[in-house]
Every structure is written in C-alpha cells, then in structure tokens.
Design a protein around this motif. Structure first.
Motif, PDB file in Angstrom:
ATOM      1  N   ARG A 132       0.821  -1.219   0.000  1.00  0.00           N
ATOM      2  CA  ARG A 132       0.000   0.000   0.000  1.00  0.00           C
ATOM      3  C   ARG A 132       0.850   1.261   0.000  1.00  0.00           C
ATOM      4  O   ARG A 132       0.612   2.187  -0.789  1.00  0.00           O
ATOM      5  N   GLU A 133       1.847   1.308   0.885  1.00  0.00           N
ATOM      6  CA  GLU A 133       2.636   2.529   1.063  1.00  0.00           C
ATOM      7  C   GLU A 133       3.854   2.607   0.150  1.00  0.00           C
ATOM      8  O   GLU A 133       4.260   3.698  -0.243  1.00  0.00           O
ATOM      9  N   ARG A 134       4.425   1.455  -0.155  1.00  0.00           N
ATOM     10  CA  ARG A 134       5.641   1.459  -0.954  1.00  0.00           C
ATOM     11  C   ARG A 134       5.396   1.031  -2.398  1.00  0.00           C
ATOM     12  O   ARG A 134       6.306   1.114  -3.224  1.00  0.00           O
ATOM     13  N   GLY A 135       4.203   0.539  -2.677  1.00  0.00           N
ATOM     14  CA  GLY A 135       3.872   0.140  -4.043  1.00  0.00           C
ATOM     15  C   GLY A 135       4.622  -1.073  -4.546  1.00  0.00           C
ATOM     16  O   GLY A 135       4.811  -1.221  -5.759  1.00  0.00           O
ATOM     17  N   ILE A 144      12.736 -10.601   8.285  1.00  0.00           N
ATOM     18  CA  ILE A 144      11.899 -10.028   9.339  1.00  0.00           C
ATOM     19  C   ILE A 144      11.359 -11.115  10.257  1.00  0.00           C
ATOM     20  O   ILE A 144      11.272 -10.933  11.476  1.00  0.00           O
ATOM     21  N   ARG A 145      11.012 -12.254   9.702  1.00  0.00           N
ATOM     22  CA  ARG A 145      10.538 -13.362  10.542  1.00  0.00           C
ATOM     23  C   ARG A 145      11.623 -13.777  11.525  1.00  0.00           C
ATOM     24  O   ARG A 145      11.364 -13.979  12.717  1.00  0.00           O
ATOM     25  N   ARG A 146      12.843 -13.892  11.038  1.00  0.00           N
ATOM     26  CA  ARG A 146      13.942 -14.279  11.923  1.00  0.00           C
ATOM     27  C   ARG A 146      14.242 -13.167  12.930  1.00  0.00           C
ATOM     28  O   ARG A 146      14.515 -13.450  14.105  1.00  0.00           O
ATOM     29  N   ARG A 148      15.108  -1.838   7.708  1.00  0.00           N
ATOM     30  CA  ARG A 148      14.752  -0.414   7.691  1.00  0.00           C
ATOM     31  C   ARG A 148      13.284  -0.234   7.336  1.00  0.00           C
ATOM     32  O   ARG A 148      12.577   0.561   7.953  1.00  0.00           O
ATOM     33  N   ALA A 149      12.828  -0.989   6.357  1.00  0.00           N
ATOM     34  CA  ALA A 149      11.412  -0.899   5.975  1.00  0.00           C
ATOM     35  C   ALA A 149      10.516  -1.346   7.122  1.00  0.00           C
ATOM     36  O   ALA A 149       9.465  -0.743   7.383  1.00  0.00           O
ATOM     37  N   PHE A 150      10.932  -2.377   7.854  1.00  0.00           N
ATOM     38  CA  PHE A 150      10.116  -2.880   8.954  1.00  0.00           C
ATOM     39  C   PHE A 150      10.068  -1.884  10.111  1.00  0.00           C
ATOM     40  O   PHE A 150       9.016  -1.680  10.724  1.00  0.00           O
ATOM     41  N   ARG A 178      10.338   1.335   9.909  1.00  0.00           N
ATOM     42  CA  ARG A 178       9.466   2.445   9.496  1.00  0.00           C
ATOM     43  C   ARG A 178       7.988   2.035   9.570  1.00  0.00           C
ATOM     44  O   ARG A 178       7.133   2.841   9.931  1.00  0.00           O
ATOM     45  N   TYR A 179       7.737   0.778   9.247  1.00  0.00           N
ATOM     46  CA  TYR A 179       6.368   0.273   9.372  1.00  0.00           C
ATOM     47  C   TYR A 179       5.921   0.315  10.835  1.00  0.00           C
ATOM     48  O   TYR A 179       4.799   0.729  11.147  1.00  0.00           O
ATOM     49  N   LEU A 180       6.801  -0.112  11.761  1.00  0.00           N
ATOM     50  CA  LEU A 180       6.451  -0.091  13.179  1.00  0.00           C
ATOM     51  C   LEU A 180       6.155   1.326  13.645  1.00  0.00           C
ATOM     52  O   LEU A 180       5.213   1.566  14.409  1.00  0.00           O
ATOM     53  N   HIS A 181       6.957   2.264  13.177  1.00  0.00           N
ATOM     54  CA  HIS A 181       6.762   3.664  13.561  1.00  0.00           C
ATOM     55  C   HIS A 181       5.406   4.171  13.063  1.00  0.00           C
ATOM     56  O   HIS A 181       4.683   4.862  13.789  1.00  0.00           O
ATOM     57  N   GLN A 182       5.047   3.807  11.846  1.00  0.00           N
ATOM     58  CA  GLN A 182       3.795   4.284  11.264  1.00  0.00           C
ATOM     59  C   GLN A 182       2.587   3.534  11.846  1.00  0.00           C
ATOM     60  O   GLN A 182       1.480   4.059  11.865  1.00  0.00           O
ATOM     61  N   ARG A 183       2.828   2.330  12.323  1.00  0.00           N
ATOM     62  CA  ARG A 183       1.759   1.462  12.813  1.00  0.00           C
ATOM     63  C   ARG A 183       1.234   1.947  14.163  1.00  0.00           C
ATOM     64  O   ARG A 183       0.417   2.842  14.234  1.00  0.00           O
ATOM     65  N   THR A 184       1.705   1.360  15.229  1.00  0.00           N
ATOM     66  CA  THR A 184       1.194   1.721  16.553  1.00  0.00           C
ATOM     67  C   THR A 184       2.306   1.722  17.588  1.00  0.00           C
ATOM     68  O   THR A 184       2.096   1.346  18.729  1.00  0.00           O
ATOM     69  N   GLU A 185       3.478   2.088  17.161  1.00  0.00           N
ATOM     70  CA  GLU A 185       4.592   2.055  18.088  1.00  0.00           C
ATOM     71  C   GLU A 185       5.181   3.454  18.267  1.00  0.00           C
ATOM     72  O   GLU A 185       6.290   3.741  17.856  1.00  0.00           O
ATOM     73  N   PRO A 186       4.434   4.375  18.909  1.00  0.00           N
ATOM     74  CA  PRO A 186       4.938   5.744  19.076  1.00  0.00           C
ATOM     75  C   PRO A 186       6.229   5.810  19.878  1.00  0.00           C
ATOM     76  O   PRO A 186       7.012   6.738  19.739  1.00  0.00           O
TER      77      PRO A 186
END
Length: 234
Positions: free
Chosen positions: A127-130, A143-145, A190-192, A194-202
């Motif tokens: 959605r965000e990175r296309g 990321i799983r590891r 790095r992508a993960f 940034r995802y955490l930051h945008q998600r719900t991890e203030p």
C-alpha cells in the motif's frame, strides 16, 4: 493410463480389498492429474501400505488426517527411504477423501501473532511502498527471523526494540550470505522499522532516526564481506 490400470495386478488387488471405493476414487484422481505410469504405481503402492498400516494399528480410515499420515511416514522411514513424492501422494489421498466427505475437513492453519504482523507488514509494503507481491516475499524471511530473535515475547515487546537489538541481529547474520544478501537484509529491517513507527509504536519515534542511521552505517560497513574461503551459512 486407464487401460494400464485395468491390466494392473496391483490395482486389481487393492480394488478387491475392503476399501474398493477409496482405491477407485484415488485412481481416478491420479488419471486426472496426469501422473506417469511409474508415479501411478508408486502412489497406489504407498496408499495400499497406508491402508494396511491403519488396519494393523486398529485405527480407522475415517480417522485419517495429516497427523496420522505423518505417523505412518515416520514408521515407514524406519524400514525404507521416503521418496520425494510420498508426501504429495498422501496429501492427494486426503484431498480425495475430503472431497468425498469420507474424512473430516482439514483443520484451519493456526495463525500466530507473528503471522499477523508479517501480513500487516506485507500490506504496508504494497500500500505505502507500491511493491509487487513477488518483491514483498523477499523482505519476509529476514523479518521473521528478526522477530524471533528480537521480540520472542510477541507483539508486546515490539516497542522495546532498540539499537542493541538491531545491531546485534545484523552482526549475527551479516555473513550468512553474500554482501548483496546482507544489504538486502538491512533494507528489509529499515522498511520494517518504518512500518512499526507508522503502525502503533509511538515509543519508537524518538529512536527511529538513530536506528535509521545505524542501519545506514551497517550497510556501508564491511560487515557483509566474508573472509576468503569462508562459506555461507544460508
């Protein structure tokens, strides 16, 4: 193949047993799937052995599921080698029996919190990175590891990820593959983050820049260059 089945003594022997309907339905599926003659005989022989084993263990065919199949294969492996197609052959049998309503439906796969996080991360990348699905799947193994090592307690521990976790993970796995593999691992992290930051991890917001700089430094360092003669652990 139908003519070969009609002339096959193996097929006739199995069909004349106590599970004629099962054998006939399975043979029809083998023909529909276009298996070669040798593969067909291998599948029929395997299913015949499974049915015999079920009888010896006083189980019932109606009890057959993935767990019972695995028990059979483990037992079989103590006496002979398991061939690459054996799992697929018995998975096909389960499908035939379920389609006929002869055994219980498959249990839905258990979805863990980690699976949910990876699914949400995949959605973010699309959605965000296309990114296309074929590109997204390349991000997920690292990321799983990382989640297993840095957040074994689950999603509740995500907000506690810090510089030590990220650097430690990169240093442990920097030489698992080629230099390009190591850099791709950093891109995924790095992508993960940034995802955490945008998600719900203030709570990560104050650390995001520092973590980004850490990842940038890791990418430009010699961490990913293996000594001459060293082998990849991938």
């Amino acid at each position: 193949m139908r003519e070969n089945l009609a002339r096959s003594r193996l097929f006739q022997r199995l069909k004349n047993g106590s599970h004629r309907q099962v054998i006939e339905r399975y043979a029809v599926r083998l023909v529909e799937d276009g298996l070669a003659q040798q593969g067909t005989w291998r599948c029929l022989n395997l299913v015949g052995d499974l049915i015999s084993w079920i009888g010896r263990t006083r189980s019932r065919l109606t009890d057959l599921d993935e767990r019972l199949v695995e028990r059979f294969l483990r037992r079989r492996a103590t006496k002979q080698s398991i061939q690459p197609g054996d799992h697929a052959a018995l998975k096909r049998l389960l499908s035939v029996l379920r389609d006929a309503g002869m055994i219980a439906p498959a249990e839905p796969p258990r979805i863990t919190r980690q699976d949910q996080i990876l699914a949400e991360f995949s959605d973010y990348l699309q959605r965000e990175r296309g990114l296309a699905p074929t590109s997204i799947v390349r991000y997920l193994p690292a990321i799983r590891r990382f989640l297993c090592e840095a957040s074994p307690a689950g999603s509740d521990a995500l907000s506690k990820i810090d510089h030590v976790d990220v650097v430690g993970y990169v240093e442990r796995h920097a030489r698992d593959g080629s230099a390009m593999f190591g850099k791709a691992m950093c891109w995924s992290l790095r992508a993960f983050l940034r995802y955490l930051h945008q998600r719900t991890e203030p709570s990560l917001s104050g650390r995001l820049c520092a973590l980004d700089q850490t990842m940038e430094a890791c990418e430009s360092a010699d961490l990913f260059v293996r000594p001459a003669g060293a082998e990849s652990t991938r």
